[in-house]
Design a protein around this motif. Structure first.
Motif, mmCIF file in Angstrom:
data_model
loop_
_atom_site.group_PDB
_atom_site.id
_atom_site.type_symbol
_atom_site.label_atom_id
_atom_site.label_comp_id
_atom_site.label_asym_id
_atom_site.label_seq_id
_atom_site.Cartn_x
_atom_site.Cartn_y
_atom_site.Cartn_z
ATOM 1 N N PRO A 37 42.114 47.119 44.659
ATOM 2 C CA PRO A 37 42.154 46.563 43.296
ATOM 3 C C PRO A 37 40.798 46.031 42.834
ATOM 4 C CG PRO A 37 44.055 45.823 44.555
ATOM 5 C CD PRO A 37 43.142 46.483 45.526
ATOM 6 N N ALA A 38 40.100 45.318 43.736
ATOM 7 C CA ALA A 38 38.782 44.789 43.375
ATOM 8 C C ALA A 38 37.777 45.915 43.182
ATOM 9 C CB ALA A 38 38.292 43.827 44.453
ATOM 10 N N THR A 85 38.476 47.649 39.900
ATOM 11 C CA THR A 85 38.042 46.806 38.778
ATOM 12 C C THR A 85 36.531 46.868 38.587
ATOM 13 O OG1 THR A 85 39.901 45.299 39.154
ATOM 14 C CG2 THR A 85 38.045 44.468 37.847
ATOM 15 N N PHE A 141 35.133 48.462 35.193
ATOM 16 C CA PHE A 141 34.631 47.493 34.215
ATOM 17 C C PHE A 141 33.184 47.076 34.436
ATOM 18 C CE2 PHE A 141 39.253 46.823 34.248
ATOM 19 C CZ PHE A 141 39.525 47.011 32.904
#
Length: 299
Positions: A23-24, A27, A31
């Motif tokens: 997930p990190a 991200t 982004f």
């Protein structure tokens, strides 16, 4: 030459680790890394994002255009002036405030809260408060006239408009660095001050020859963070000028100019090139500061 191999259990643990981090990682890629790569792509293109989207590769035309762009040069000059004044003043003010609080003054805890309150105020609210104070009949002109000093049209006079933003940001940002300085000051052993006092050092000499040298790493951090933050000045300038950078381009900054080209003039490619140039300027300034301050170890 022996080959390095992982056992099944090690592969399983590695896979589980990356699964938990996914997930990190996703991200960061979506982004952070993705927008940076897309901005670099846009910087070398003439872009139209309205109607029929089109990209035309123009090599370095967007970058060479900056040299002949008068507003870009004005924005860079304003930003450099802003950085050159705000960063040293807010750093020195933060050190002075922290030293006064660390001296064991009466009501120290209350002063800590009072000093730190400006940092807690949102940027939009802060600008609205200061625009009210900067009115011709506002608080600041009232105080100036009360002590016989000249008054100014703080918002609409090109000679003082940027200075009014500087005053506001120094007042709001210095308390943040004050807290960092205060934490570092409380880690300096009292034995060093006692030894300096035995050698006959005065209060000013102890501050200059003991406190300041031991706080050099903290000062380097404050300066670097200040440079990065001040180069990115946008919201205050936008609100003060209504997005125009006025009066007479006196509050026009590089980030505000990027916004204007990207969203008002639909020149996304040139705006991206300006953003890349600004990033390189910030990186260069940061590397120079780190080169000048090699000692990063706090006592």
């Amino acid at each position: 030459m022996a080959k390095w191999k992982l056992s099944k259990s090690q592969l399983r643990e590695t896979g589980q680790g990356y699964l938990f981090m996914s997930p990190a990682i996703l991200t960061i890629v979506v982004f952070l890394i993705g927008p940076i790569l897309f901005a670099l792509f846009l910087a070398f293109n003439r872009v139209n994002l309205l109607g029929d989207v089109s990209f035309e590769f123009v090599w370095f035309d967007n970058f060479t255009r900056m040299a002949n762009d008068e507003r870009a040069l004005i924005a860079l000059k304003n930003t450099a002036f802003y950085v050159g004044i705000v960063v040293p003043v807010q750093t020195i003010l933060a050190l002075v405030l922290a030293s006064s609080l660390n001296a064991g003054m009466k009501g120290e805890k209350w002063f800590r809260v009072i000093y730190f309150l400006p940092t807690l105020t949102s940027s939009a609210v802060l600008v609205m408060i200061f625009m009210w104070m900067y009115r011709p009949d506002g608080l600041i002109n009232t105080l100036l006239s009360g002590v016989g000093l000249p008054t100014y049209n703080w918002v609409n006079d090109p000679s003082v408009a940027l200075i009014s933003i500087m005053i506001m940001n120094i007042w709001a940002t210095a308390p943040f660095f004050m807290v960092i300085y205060l934490a570092a000051l409380q880690d300096i052993p009292d034995s060093l001050y006692e030894a300096a006092e035995l050698d006959g050092a005065s209060g000013v000499q102890k501050f200059w020859h003991v406190t300041v040298p031991l706080l050099r790493p903290v000062t380097a951090f404050a300066v670097i963070m200040g440079i990065i933050g001040t180069f990115q000045l946008f919201d205050q300038s936008y609100m003060f000028s209504g997005g125009s950078g006025g009066p007479n381009n006196s509050t026009l900054t590089v980030v505000l100019l990027i916004y204007q080209y990207a969203f008002s003039n639909n020149q996304m490619g040139y705006a991206a090139a300006l953003a890349v140039a600004l990033a390189l300027i910030i990186l260069t300034a940061t590397l120079i500061q780190r080169k000048l301050q090699k000692d990063e170890q706090v006592y």
